[in-house]
Design an enzyme around this catalytic site. Sequence first.
Site, PDB file in Angstrom:
ATOM      1  N   ASP A  25       0.854  -1.181   0.000  1.00  0.00           N
ATOM      2  CA  ASP A  25       0.000   0.000   0.000  1.00  0.00           C
ATOM      3  C   ASP A  25       0.899   1.244   0.000  1.00  0.00           C
ATOM      4  OD1 ASP A  25      -2.931   1.006   0.471  1.00  0.00           O
ATOM      5  OD2 ASP A  25      -1.802   1.965   2.075  1.00  0.00           O
ATOM      6  N   HIS A  46      -6.792  -6.642  -1.183  1.00  0.00           N
ATOM      7  CA  HIS A  46      -5.701  -5.682  -0.971  1.00  0.00           C
ATOM      8  C   HIS A  46      -4.748  -6.154   0.124  1.00  0.00           C
ATOM      9  CE1 HIS A  46      -3.903  -1.657  -0.889  1.00  0.00           C
ATOM     10  NE2 HIS A  46      -4.008  -1.668   0.437  1.00  0.00           N
ATOM     11  N   TYR A  76      -1.846  11.286   2.232  1.00  0.00           N
ATOM     12  CA  TYR A  76      -2.710  11.498   1.063  1.00  0.00           C
ATOM     13  C   TYR A  76      -2.727  12.972   0.667  1.00  0.00           C
ATOM     14  CZ  TYR A  76      -4.681   6.813   1.758  1.00  0.00           C
ATOM     15  OH  TYR A  76      -4.846   5.464   1.874  1.00  0.00           O
TER      16      TYR A  76
END
Length: 288
Positions: free
Chosen positions: A103, A266, A210
Amino acid sequence: MTDLEHFYLRTNGIWLHTAAAGPRDGRLMIFLHGFPEFWYGWRLQLSYFARQGFRALAPDQRGYNLSDRPGGIWAYRTDALAEDIAGLARAAGRERTVIVGHDWGGVVAWRLAALHPELVERLVILNAPHAEVYAQYLRSHPAQMLRSLYAAFFQIPLLPEAALGAANWWGARNLLRASSRPGTFSAADLRAYRQAWSRPGAMTAMLNWYRAALRFPSKPLANAYIRPPTLVIWGQRDVALSSGLASASLKRCAQGRLVSFQNASHWVQHEESDQVNALIHAFLTPEG
């Protein structure tokens, strides 16, 4: 689980809390977690590779759990995160290391291998696209843009923190459960995650990864190819990332191989830990 050591290493102007296992003179591996995990997400890998004689390190990355949390969004741009890990390898007393990233940890791993190929002996990526590939893919694949809307939500000040933290972190817990196979995260696992999320300022720092990626994107490098030998592992049932990102990212590798898990999400290193560990171990052998 193999006995773990916990300590802090100074790197790039901050302190990173680090979990470690295995002999101190073993071949170095550094495991980089993503959102919203911390070192604990690699516990199965730390135990396995320590038994194989590796020196396995898993830091809480910048902003997470027990590591330092610099203020402001600028502090969480990807180049700074990559330099954290370059310094961590040097602080561990090694000139080269195996890097394993999942990730956001994979995004950092891609950038580290691009900026400091001399430090990266081998690179392992799990469900994480090369950042430049991801940016291009978003522009040409509307379905991926829809999958990535959560990242746009994370740009809003304060609201994502409130949504994820409400009702004793129900939102964050549901994020893990809804995106993984049933039973992947136990009640004990979620208690450990809640403790890490609850540390003052932690969730804002985590979300700042982010925010910084959008506001302060990394500049493309002249040499687009990732030079260290690279293994990309991909859970095909990733709700956030299209499997096409895996093959597109692989094209950036001078020496790359892709292995897909059709029934994994994921969270492939949790769901298929035995197979993933064996696959990485084989990749690290001379014939791998």
